[in-house]
Motif scaffolding. Structure first.
Motif, PDB file in Angstrom:
ATOM      1  N   ALA A   2       0.810  -1.213   0.000  1.00 11.08           N
ATOM      2  CA  ALA A   2       0.000   0.000   0.000  1.00 11.08           C
ATOM      3  C   ALA A   2       0.843   1.263   0.000  1.00 11.08           C
ATOM      4  O   ALA A   2       0.386   2.313  -0.425  1.00 11.08           O
ATOM      5  CB  ALA A   2      -0.930  -0.017   1.217  1.00 11.08           C
ATOM      6  N   ASP A   3       2.086   1.184   0.515  1.00 17.32           N
ATOM      7  CA  ASP A   3       2.912   2.382   0.605  1.00 17.32           C
ATOM      8  C   ASP A   3       3.773   2.593  -0.634  1.00 17.32           C
ATOM      9  O   ASP A   3       4.600   3.507  -0.667  1.00 17.32           O
ATOM     10  CB  ASP A   3       3.801   2.324   1.848  1.00 17.32           C
ATOM     11  N   LEU A   4       3.606   1.759  -1.659  1.00 12.12           N
ATOM     12  CA  LEU A   4       4.368   1.950  -2.880  1.00 12.12           C
ATOM     13  C   LEU A   4       3.852   3.160  -3.646  1.00 12.12           C
ATOM     14  O   LEU A   4       2.648   3.424  -3.662  1.00 12.12           O
ATOM     15  CB  LEU A   4       4.258   0.707  -3.779  1.00 12.12           C
ATOM     16  N   PRO A   5       4.749   3.906  -4.305  1.00 18.25           N
ATOM     17  CA  PRO A   5       4.293   5.015  -5.150  1.00 18.25           C
ATOM     18  C   PRO A   5       3.709   4.450  -6.446  1.00 18.25           C
ATOM     19  O   PRO A   5       3.722   3.243  -6.680  1.00 18.25           O
ATOM     20  CB  PRO A   5       5.583   5.781  -5.429  1.00 18.25           C
ATOM     21  N   ILE A 149      -0.265 -13.122  -9.000  1.00 27.70           N
ATOM     22  CA  ILE A 149      -1.461 -12.305  -8.833  1.00 27.70           C
ATOM     23  C   ILE A 149      -1.233 -11.081  -7.947  1.00 27.70           C
ATOM     24  O   ILE A 149      -2.134 -10.254  -7.843  1.00 27.70           O
ATOM     25  CB  ILE A 149      -2.612 -13.149  -8.249  1.00 27.70           C
ATOM     26  N   ASP A 150      -0.087 -10.964  -7.307  1.00 25.38           N
ATOM     27  CA  ASP A 150       0.109  -9.793  -6.466  1.00 25.38           C
ATOM     28  C   ASP A 150       0.341  -8.561  -7.331  1.00 25.38           C
ATOM     29  O   ASP A 150       0.593  -8.652  -8.530  1.00 25.38           O
ATOM     30  CB  ASP A 150       1.264  -9.989  -5.481  1.00 25.38           C
ATOM     31  N   ARG A 151       0.278  -7.406  -6.685  1.00 21.63           N
ATOM     32  CA  ARG A 151       0.275  -6.146  -7.427  1.00 21.63           C
ATOM     33  C   ARG A 151       1.518  -5.941  -8.277  1.00 21.63           C
ATOM     34  O   ARG A 151       1.425  -5.582  -9.455  1.00 21.63           O
ATOM     35  CB  ARG A 151       0.120  -4.985  -6.440  1.00 21.63           C
ATOM     36  N   VAL A 152       2.691  -6.155  -7.689  1.00 23.10           N
ATOM     37  CA  VAL A 152       3.928  -5.917  -8.432  1.00 23.10           C
ATOM     38  C   VAL A 152       4.070  -6.903  -9.583  1.00 23.10           C
ATOM     39  O   VAL A 152       4.399  -6.526 -10.710  1.00 23.10           O
ATOM     40  CB  VAL A 152       5.146  -6.002  -7.493  1.00 23.10           C
ATOM     41  N   ARG A 153       3.843  -8.193  -9.315  1.00 20.61           N
ATOM     42  CA  ARG A 153       3.959  -9.184 -10.379  1.00 20.61           C
ATOM     43  C   ARG A 153       2.977  -8.919 -11.503  1.00 20.61           C
ATOM     44  O   ARG A 153       3.318  -9.044 -12.680  1.00 20.61           O
ATOM     45  CB  ARG A 153       3.730 -10.592  -9.815  1.00 20.61           C
ATOM     46  N   GLN A 158       2.082  -7.371 -17.010  1.00 21.48           N
ATOM     47  CA  GLN A 158       1.347  -6.592 -18.013  1.00 21.48           C
ATOM     48  C   GLN A 158       2.288  -5.671 -18.787  1.00 21.48           C
ATOM     49  O   GLN A 158       2.131  -5.492 -20.005  1.00 21.48           O
ATOM     50  CB  GLN A 158       0.233  -5.792 -17.336  1.00 21.48           C
ATOM     51  N   LEU A 159       3.263  -5.107 -18.080  1.00 19.89           N
ATOM     52  CA  LEU A 159       4.213  -4.224 -18.741  1.00 19.89           C
ATOM     53  C   LEU A 159       5.107  -5.005 -19.704  1.00 19.89           C
ATOM     54  O   LEU A 159       5.417  -4.531 -20.800  1.00 19.89           O
ATOM     55  CB  LEU A 159       5.068  -3.493 -17.708  1.00 19.89           C
ATOM     56  N   ALA A 160       5.523  -6.205 -19.302  1.00 21.09           N
ATOM     57  CA  ALA A 160       6.339  -7.031 -20.189  1.00 21.09           C
ATOM     58  C   ALA A 160       5.576  -7.392 -21.455  1.00 21.09           C
ATOM     59  O   ALA A 160       6.117  -7.333 -22.570  1.00 21.09           O
ATOM     60  CB  ALA A 160       6.787  -8.310 -19.457  1.00 21.09           C
ATOM     61  N   VAL A 161       4.322  -7.765 -21.301  1.00 24.47           N
ATOM     62  CA  VAL A 161       3.491  -8.099 -22.462  1.00 24.47           C
ATOM     63  C   VAL A 161       3.338  -6.879 -23.372  1.00 24.47           C
ATOM     64  O   VAL A 161       3.452  -6.975 -24.600  1.00 24.47           O
ATOM     65  CB  VAL A 161       2.112  -8.619 -22.010  1.00 24.47           C
ATOM     66  N   ILE A 233       9.064  -2.179 -11.686  1.00 24.02           N
ATOM     67  CA  ILE A 233       8.111  -1.123 -11.341  1.00 24.02           C
ATOM     68  C   ILE A 233       8.577   0.254 -11.783  1.00 24.02           C
ATOM     69  O   ILE A 233       7.765   1.177 -11.884  1.00 24.02           O
ATOM     70  CB  ILE A 233       7.789  -1.113  -9.832  1.00 24.02           C
ATOM     71  N   TYR A 234       9.877   0.422 -12.050  1.00 24.54           N
ATOM     72  CA  TYR A 234      10.383   1.728 -12.481  1.00 24.54           C
ATOM     73  C   TYR A 234      10.445   1.857 -14.007  1.00 24.54           C
ATOM     74  O   TYR A 234      10.763   2.923 -14.525  1.00 24.54           O
ATOM     75  CB  TYR A 234      11.780   1.981 -11.904  1.00 24.54           C
ATOM     76  N   THR A 235      10.159   0.789 -14.737  1.00 26.96           N
ATOM     77  CA  THR A 235      10.259   0.819 -16.200  1.00 26.96           C
ATOM     78  C   THR A 235       9.123   1.649 -16.801  1.00 26.96           C
ATOM     79  O   THR A 235       7.969   1.544 -16.375  1.00 26.96           O
ATOM     80  CB  THR A 235      10.210  -0.611 -16.778  1.00 26.96           C
TER      81      THR A 235
END
Length: 255
Positions: A2-5, A149-153, A158-161, A233-235
């Motif tokens: 939850a504390d991730l930007p 299924i977690d948020r980062v994964r 989705q970004l890789a696809v 997450i920074y890509t």
């Protein structure tokens, strides 16, 4: 989580990556978050404050505490968790702990990581076991596995696809796997005209890094050159597009 930007550019401040560099190789060497390096520094300070006490009384108990905390995320007991430096070391330890004999077979595939292949061959040469290498179809088209299924994964998947789609569209090529077989990395065929040999792949990778500050693995596979892009997450989409354009410029210069 939850504390991730927000992911993308805002998340880059969590890492120590160089300004202006495009880092698309998290799959080989991941950037460590600043919070983790600070925690690491605190452990180093404890070691340096009294090395003997730390190694004799604090080091192993500390490892077991970390293993217990990690085990909860893995769904196993803390006693079953062993700390290693990386996946290659883990595979090496397992292979060398098993007893092989003449007539045994060790199965690998033609895309097995080279360091693991070397260990397999070493173990086989000393035990009399046979190394069996299977050629996997590439590109792959079967869709019979799922991603995390977690948020980062989910974000990285989705970004890789999306990165694969954008690059394949820009280059008029194809991706190495469908979405269901893609985790946080995707392989995309480069346009023809850039070579087919590993030496050409390494030279292109060098130019992209030295001249454009783009860090991305390029490898020769299946009769062409392929880029392996890692999503983190920074890509940012702009970084993917910069890679697409850089390769097109290389292709025009090679003509």
């Amino acid at each position: 989580m939850a504390d991730l930007p927000a992911f993308g550019a805002p998340a880059r401040r969590l890492f120590q990556l160089e300004d202006g560099a495009i880092y698309l190789n998290h799959g080989s060497y991941g950037a460590t978050p600043k919070a983790v390096t600070l925690a690491q520094r605190r452990w180093q300070d404890r070691l340096e404050a009294e090395p003997s006490r730390f190694m004799e009384r604090e080091f192993r108990p500390g490892l077991r505490v970390a293993a217990e905390r990690l085990s909860a995320h893995l769904g196993v007991t803390g006693r079953s968790v062993a700390m290693v430096e990386n996946a290659t070391q883990a595979v090496n330890a397992i292979l060398r702990s098993l007893s092989f004999k003449p007539g045994d077979e060790i199965l690998i595939n033609d895309q097995t990581y080279n360091a693991v292949k070397n260990t397999v061959r070493w173990v086989a040469s000393r035990s009399g076991a046979k190394v069996v290498e299977v050629a996997l179809p590439f590109p792959a088209f079967s869709e019979d596995s799922v991603v995390g299924i977690d948020r980062v994964r989910q974000h990285n998947h989705q970004l890789a696809v999306e990165a694969g789609r954008r690059l394949a569209e820009a280059w008029g090529t194809e991706v190495g796997s469908p979405a269901a077989l893609t985790g946080s990395m995707i392989t995309v065929r480069l346009p023809d005209g850039l070579g087919t040999a590993q030496a050409q792949a390494l030279e292109l990778r060098r130019r992209l890094l030295d001249e454009r500050r783009i860090q991305v693995p390029i490898n020769a596979l299946a009769g062409g050159l392929w880029a392996r892009v890692s999503a983190q997450i920074y890509t940012q989409h702009s970084e993917i597009d910069a890679l697409a354009e850089a390769v097109l410029v290389e292709r025009r210069n090679a003509a």
